[in-house]
Design an enzyme around this catalytic site. Structure first.
Site, short mmCIF file in Angstrom:
data_model
loop_
_atom_site.label_atom_id
_atom_site.label_comp_id
_atom_site.label_asym_id
_atom_site.label_seq_id
_atom_site.Cartn_x
_atom_site.Cartn_y
_atom_site.Cartn_z
N ASP A 337 -3.86 -3.18 -2.79
CA ASP A 337 -5.24 -3.66 -2.95
C ASP A 337 -6.12 -2.59 -3.60
O ASP A 337 -5.81 -1.41 -3.59
CB ASP A 337 -5.82 -4.02 -1.58
CG ASP A 337 -5.80 -2.83 -0.63
OD1 ASP A 337 -4.80 -2.09 -0.63
OD2 ASP A 337 -6.79 -2.63 0.09
N GLU A 338 -7.23 -3.06 -4.12
CA GLU A 338 -8.33 -2.20 -4.58
C GLU A 338 -7.89 -1.01 -5.43
O GLU A 338 -8.21 0.13 -5.12
CB GLU A 338 -9.12 -1.68 -3.37
CG GLU A 338 -9.78 -2.79 -2.59
CD GLU A 338 -10.57 -2.27 -1.39
OE1 GLU A 338 -11.69 -2.76 -1.22
OE2 GLU A 338 -10.08 -1.41 -0.64
N VAL A 339 -7.13 -1.26 -6.47
CA VAL A 339 -6.73 -0.16 -7.35
C VAL A 339 -7.89 0.10 -8.32
O VAL A 339 -8.32 -0.78 -9.05
CB VAL A 339 -5.44 -0.51 -8.13
CG1 VAL A 339 -5.02 0.67 -8.99
CG2 VAL A 339 -4.34 -0.90 -7.15
#
Ligand code: NAG
Ligand code: NAG
Ligand code: NAG
Length: 542
Positions: A337-339
Site C-alpha cells: 500500500d501507499e507507495v
C-alpha cells in the site's frame, strides 16, 4: 425500601432513589444476564427451564465416543480455561464448604466426530468451525467435527452460564447449532508505530477468542521500527527496532504468540509490507532503499525499496524464506500500500531504468515490476498471499488465489468490493473498520451496520468475500490504551462476521453487547463502556 435507608450516607440514598425511579431500567439490565450471547449463534433455542451448576462437582469431559481424549492438550487447556471463566473463585470456596449443593447439570461432554480431531494442527481458511450444543437435564453435549469447532462451542457454553441473585451458576435448557458466516474474521494490530509488549498481544488474543475472531493479522514492522528479530538478518532489528533488546520480538516470543493463538483457534498472519513503509528496514540493510535526489545530487533521504537492484530481490528471497518457516499459516500479508513515487521520480538511475523498460513516466508500472518479482519469490515458498487493494488497483498480475484487502475510500467500499470480486479475486473488508479512528458517542453502531457483502454483484461475487478485519493502527495506540480502544468496538465487527446477515437489530445488539462487555471485564479485559450503566462485577484495575 428507599425510605428505610434514609440514615445511610447520602450517596447511598441517592443511589437507591435512582434505582427506584429507574426501576424499569434495572429490571431490564437483570434480564440481560440470561440473553447475552455474542456473537449471536446461527440457530438458537432456549426455554425457561433452568439448571444449577455446582462449581464443586461440575466437569467438562471428553464424550465416550469422541475421537479426542486427555492427550489432546489443546482441549484440556480449553476445558480449564472455560471452567475458570464460568466459576472463577467459586470452585475453591465451594470445595472448602462441608457439602456442595446437588448440581442439576453435572457435566458438559465434548464430542469430536472426525477421525482426525486436529489437536496438534493449525486452523486455516478452510477450517470447519461449526458445532452444535445441547443443554438438557443432567448433561450437556457439545458436538464438533474438530477441536476448532469445539473451541467456539465452549465459548458459547460459557456465555450461557449466568449467575442468580445468590451467586449460584445457572444454565437454561438450550439447543444451538452454529457456524460462522465468514471464514476470515480478523484483528490487525500494529507493533511498529509503538512496540506492543507480549502481554498486551496475548490479552488481545484472549479477547479475540471470546468474540470468535480467528485471524490475528500482525502488522509487525513498518516505517517507524522493525521489532521482528530475524535470524538471517539480525541487523534489521538491531538497527531498526526502537531498542535492540527491549523492543524486539525474539524467535521464542513469536513462537509463543503463534502457540497461544493456536490454542484459541486463531491464525497468525504476519505482514511484511513492501516496497513502501520500509524506512526502518533501511537502517540495517545497506542499499535496500532508493536514495532520493534533490536536483542532481542525493538528498540524504530514502524512499521505497530500490526496485532496480538485483540485491533487493536477493535480500527479499532470503528474508521471506525465513518468514515462511517462522509463521506456519498458509498466507503471508505482503502489504503493497501507499507507495510514494516522488523519491523514485527524483532518482536518475531509476529514470534510466524506466526508459530501458519502456515504462515511460508511469511509476505504477515500476511498482508492478517490483511486486511481480516479489510475488514470484513468495510463491516459491509455497505460501499464499494477501495484499492491500492498491496492488490490485495498479493492475499487478496476481495469482488466482490472491486475497485483496480493501481498506480505502471510507466510508464507501462498495465499488471496490464489486471490482475486486468481478475480477475473480477473494476479497476481505476493512474500510469501515479502522478502529483507530474514534469519535464521541456510540461509534460501534456504524461499525456494526457495515456489511462486507453489501455491494452490487452476482452470487458468485458475494461468495468471493471471505470476511474482514478490524484494524487498530498504532499512531496513537500503545499498551496503555490498546485494549479499551479495541474492545468492545471490535465485538461489533465480530458479530457482523460470524452471525447471520439478518442479525441487524441495533437495539437488541446493544443489550447483548453491554452484557458481553461486562463479561469481558469480568474476565479481566478492560473493555470500555458502551454508554451509561453498570456491571455486576466492575473492573478492579490493575
Ligand atoms: C432462563 O430461565 C429462567 C428461569 O426459568 C427464566 O426466567 C429466563 O427467562 C430464561 N432465559 C431464557 C433466555 O430463556
Ligand atoms: C540482474 O539479474 C539479471 C537476471 O538474473 C541479469 O540479467 C542482470 O544483468 C543483473 N543486473 C545486475 C546489475 O547485476
Ligand atoms: C446498486 O445499484 C443501484 C442501481 O444502480 C444503486 O441505486 C444502489 O445504490 C447500488 N447499491 C450499492 C450498495 O452500491
Amino acid at each position: 425500601m428507599l425510605c428505610l435507608l434514609k440514615f445511610t450516607p447520602l450517596f447511598l440514598v441517592v443511589a437507591v432513589c435512582h434505582g427506584w425511579l429507574f426501576g424499569d431500567l434495572f429490571e431490564k439490565q437483570k434480564e440481560l444476564d440470561e440473553i447475552s450471547l455474542w456473537p449471536l449463534p446461527q440457530k438458537y433455542q432456549s426455554s425457561a427451564v433452568a439448571f444449577k451448576l455446582s462449581a464443586a462437582s461440575f466437569q467438562i469431559v471428553h464424550a465416550k465416543q469422541s475421537t479426542a481424549g486427555p492427550s489432546c492438550s489443546l482441549l484440556e487447556n480449553a476445558f480449564r480455561r472455560y471452567f475458570e471463566y464460568m466459576f472463577g473463585e467459586l470452585k475453591r470456596q465451594e470445595k472448602s464448604r462441608k457439602k456442595a449443593f446437588d448440581s442439576d447439570l453435572s457435566e458438559l461432554q465434548v464430542w469430536i466426530t472426525s477421525a482426525d480431531p486436529e489437536c496438534d494442527g493449525y486452523p486455516s481458511l478452510r477450517t470447519d468451525e461449526s458445532y452444535s450444543l445441547s443443554v438438557d437435564e443432567t448433561s450437556a453435549v457439545l458436538k464438533a467435527a474438530n477441536v476448532w469447532g469445539a473451541l467456539r462451542g465452549l465459548e458459547t457454553f460459557s456465555q450461557l452460564v449466568y449467575e442468580d441473585d445468590y451467586g449460584v451458576r445457572n444454565i437454561n435448557k438450550t439447543d444451538i447449532s452454529d457456524f460462522p458466516r465468514f471464514a476470515h474474521r480478523g484483528i490487525l494490530l500494529d507493533s511498529s508505530r509503538h512496540f506492543l509488549p507480549l502481554k498486551v498481544i496475548l490479552a488481545n488474543l484472549e479477547a479475540m477468542a471470546m468474540n470468535k475472531f480467528n485471524v490475528f493479522h500482525w502488522h509487525i514492522v513498518d516505517d517507524p521500527s522493525f521489532p521482528f528479530m530475524s535470524r538471517t538478518f539480525p541487523e534489521l532489528s538491531q538497527k531498526g527496532a526502537y531498542h535492540p533488546f527491549t523492543h524486539v520480538y525474539t524467535p521464542s516470543d513469536v513462537k509463543m504468540v503463534i502457540e497461544f493463538a493456536r490454542m484459541r483457534g486463531i491464525r497468525v498472519v504476519a505482514e511484511f509490507d513492501t516496497p513502501g513503509h520500509t524506512q526502518s528496514w533501511g537502517n540495517g540493510i545497506k542499499d535496500l532503499l532508493t536514495p532520493c535526489y534533490s536536483g542532481s545530487s542525493p538528498s540524504g533521504s530514502f524512499g521505497p525499496v530500490n526496485p532496480i537492484l538485483n540485491s533487493s530481490y536477493e535480500f527479499m528471497a532470503q528474508l521471506f524464506k525465513e518468514i515462511s518457516t517462522v509463521f506456519p499459516d498458509a498466507y503471508i500479508h505482503l502489504g503493497g500500500d501507499e507507495v510514494d513515487f516522488s523519491c523514485w521520480k527524483s532518482n536518475p538511475d531509476i529514470q534510466k531504468f524506466m526508459n530501458q523498460q519502456g515504462f515511460g513516466t508511469d511509476y505504477s508500472k515500476l511498482e508492478s515490476f517490483y511486486i511481480q518479482r516479489l510475488l514470484d519469490i513468495v510463491a516459491a515458498t509455497k505460501k499464499g498471499y494477501m495484499v492491500w487493494q492498491e496492488v490490485f488497483d495498479n493492475g499487478v498480475k496476481l495469482k488466482a488465489d490472491t486475497q485483496i484487502h480493501v481498506w480505502k475510500g471510507r466510508p464507501q467500499y462498495q465499488d471496490e468490493m464489486a471490482k475486486v470480486t468481478a475480477a475473480g479475486f477473494s476479497a476481505l473488508l476493512s474500510t469501515p473498520w479502522y478502529l483507530n479512528r474514534v469519535s464521541y458517542g456510540q461509534d460501534w453502531v456504524d461499525i456494526y451496520k457495515a456489511d462486507p457483502q453489501n455491494f452490487n454483484g452476482t452470487d458468485a461475487q458475494k461468495k468471493l468475500v471471505i470476511g474482514g478485519e478490524a484494524c487498530l493502527w498504532g499512531e496513537y495506540v500503545d499498551a496503555t490504551n490498546l485494549t479499551p480502544r479495541l474492545w468492545p468496538r471490535a465485538s461489533a465487527v465480530a458479530e457482523r462476521l460470524w452471525s447471520d446477515a439478518s442479525v441487524t437489530d441495533v437495539g437488541n445488539a446493544y443489550t447483548r453487547l453491554a452484557q458481553h462487555r461486562c463479561r469481558m471485564v469480568r474476565r479481566g479485559i478492560p473493555a470500555e463502556p458502551l454508554f451509561v450503566g453498570h456491571c455486576r462485577h466492575e473492573y478492579k484495575g490493575l
